[in-house]
Design an enzyme around this catalytic site. Structure first.
Site, PDB file in Angstrom:
ATOM      1  N   TYR A   5      -3.394  -0.421   9.962  1.00  0.00           N
ATOM      2  CA  TYR A   5      -3.226  -0.667   8.523  1.00  0.00           C
ATOM      3  C   TYR A   5      -1.815  -0.237   8.089  1.00  0.00           C
ATOM      4  O   TYR A   5      -1.120  -0.967   7.380  1.00  0.00           O
ATOM      5  CB  TYR A   5      -4.299   0.109   7.757  1.00  0.00           C
ATOM      6  CG  TYR A   5      -4.388  -0.220   6.280  1.00  0.00           C
ATOM      7  CD1 TYR A   5      -5.070  -1.349   5.840  1.00  0.00           C
ATOM      8  CD2 TYR A   5      -3.806   0.600   5.332  1.00  0.00           C
ATOM      9  CE1 TYR A   5      -5.167  -1.649   4.487  1.00  0.00           C
ATOM     10  CE2 TYR A   5      -3.898   0.315   3.970  1.00  0.00           C
ATOM     11  CZ  TYR A   5      -4.579  -0.813   3.555  1.00  0.00           C
ATOM     12  OH  TYR A   5      -4.672  -1.107   2.210  1.00  0.00           O
ATOM     13  N   SER A  61       0.850  -1.195   0.000  1.00  0.00           N
ATOM     14  CA  SER A  61       0.000   0.000   0.000  1.00  0.00           C
ATOM     15  C   SER A  61       0.884   1.243   0.000  1.00  0.00           C
ATOM     16  O   SER A  61       2.086   1.161   0.291  1.00  0.00           O
ATOM     17  CB  SER A  61      -0.856  -0.022   1.273  1.00  0.00           C
ATOM     18  OG  SER A  61      -1.483   1.233   1.483  1.00  0.00           O
TER      19      SER A  61
END
Ligand code: NAP
Length: 253
Positions: free
Chosen positions: A158, A145
């Site tokens: 996250y 990501s």
């Protein structure tokens, strides 16, 4: 010839989170390149199966909650029963839970880190053991990501788990390259999927994000197709431990 190196005929690819979003796009891409695909998710992958069978590709599904360690042998055995071997693992399934860092709960932390980090590692380890037993290498591709590079806002678990994906990609590559196993990752930028529905629904955040993307648009599952086929194929045989950004230029800013 160079384009032949990208072909995946005869290969078996397992994609977690294959029923929607980026996992669906990557499943279709791998099948278009010739791989037989095993899709994994908690809910049916019927839509992905239909998209693949439409052009004569082969797809089967393993339905399970992969946040449980018991899912690991279930996934591997499901693929071996269906197709007899495995060649490509795409660790795509992931979850994001948004909350202010000051209020973040242990329960939400564990949910995110278990799926995005712990299972990515142990599923990769199980596949690496199988690749070593098969004796002719294999591919492991994890979805990282922008938050493998940056901290983000209201997503501490996250950011932690996706930073871990980039780190463990290098760690696994270092130990398994000698077996002909390529471990790499793809870091998508801001893509229009369920994962970002909340963000895209927030007019201010959505505009701020779009303003910063040089390509001036959100990414799509189709944008992942070239990268995943490349990293799954013989064309990337000497690429190890690298995280490839597919981000419309976000990191270049
Ligand atoms: P998505 O549309 O929310 O898809 C998530 C997929 O994971 C679904 O197929 C879901 O299927 C599966 N999944 C979730 N929890 C699972 C579980 N416990 N067991 C089995 N399968 C599970 O998200 P996406 O945007 O395509 O994201 C795919 C990956 O890309 C994730 O790792 C995400 O973090 C990453 N990513 C996304 C973006 C973005 O902008 N969209 C950016 C960077 C990275 P079921 O619900 O049926 O289980």
């Amino acid at each position: 010839m160079i384009l032949d190196l990208f072909k995946l005929d005869g290969k078996v690819a397992v994609v977690t989170g294959a029923n929607t979003g980026l996992g669906q796009g990557m499943s279709v891409a791998l099948a278009q390149a010739g791989a037989r695909v095993v899709g994994v998710a908690r809910r049916s992958c019927a839509d992905t199966q239909a998209r693949i069978e439409e052009f004569g590709g082969s797809f089967t599904e393993v339905i399970c909650d992969i946040s449980q360690m018991e899912s690991i042998p279930k996934i591997l055995n499901g693929a071996l029963e269906a197709y007899g071997r495995v060649d490509i693992l795409v660790n795509n399934a992931g979850v994001i839970i948004r909350n202010d860092a000051i209020d973040y709960t242990e329960e939400d932390w564990d949910k995110v880190v278990t799926l995005n980090e712990k299972i990515v590692y142990f599923l990769s380890q199980a596949f690496a053991k199988q690749y070593i037993a098969q004796g002719d290498g294999g591919k492991i591709i994890s979805v990282a990501s922008m938050l493998s590079y940056q901290g983000g806002i209201r997503v501490p678990s996250y950011a932690a788990s996706k930073s871990a994906v980039m780190g463990m990609t290098k760690a696994m590559a270092n130990e398994w390259a000698k077996y002909g196993i390529n471990v790499n990752a793809i870091a998508p930028g801001y893509m229009a999927t369920n994962n970002t529905a909340q963000l895209r629904g927030d007019a201010d955040r959505s505009e701020a994000i779009l303003d910063r993307i040089p390509a001036q648009r959100w990414g799509t599952p189709e944008d992942m197709m070239g990268a995943v086929v490349y990293l799954a194929s013989a064309a990337s045989e000497y690429v190890n431990g690298f995280t490839l950004a597919v981000d419309g230029g976000w990191l270049a800013r």
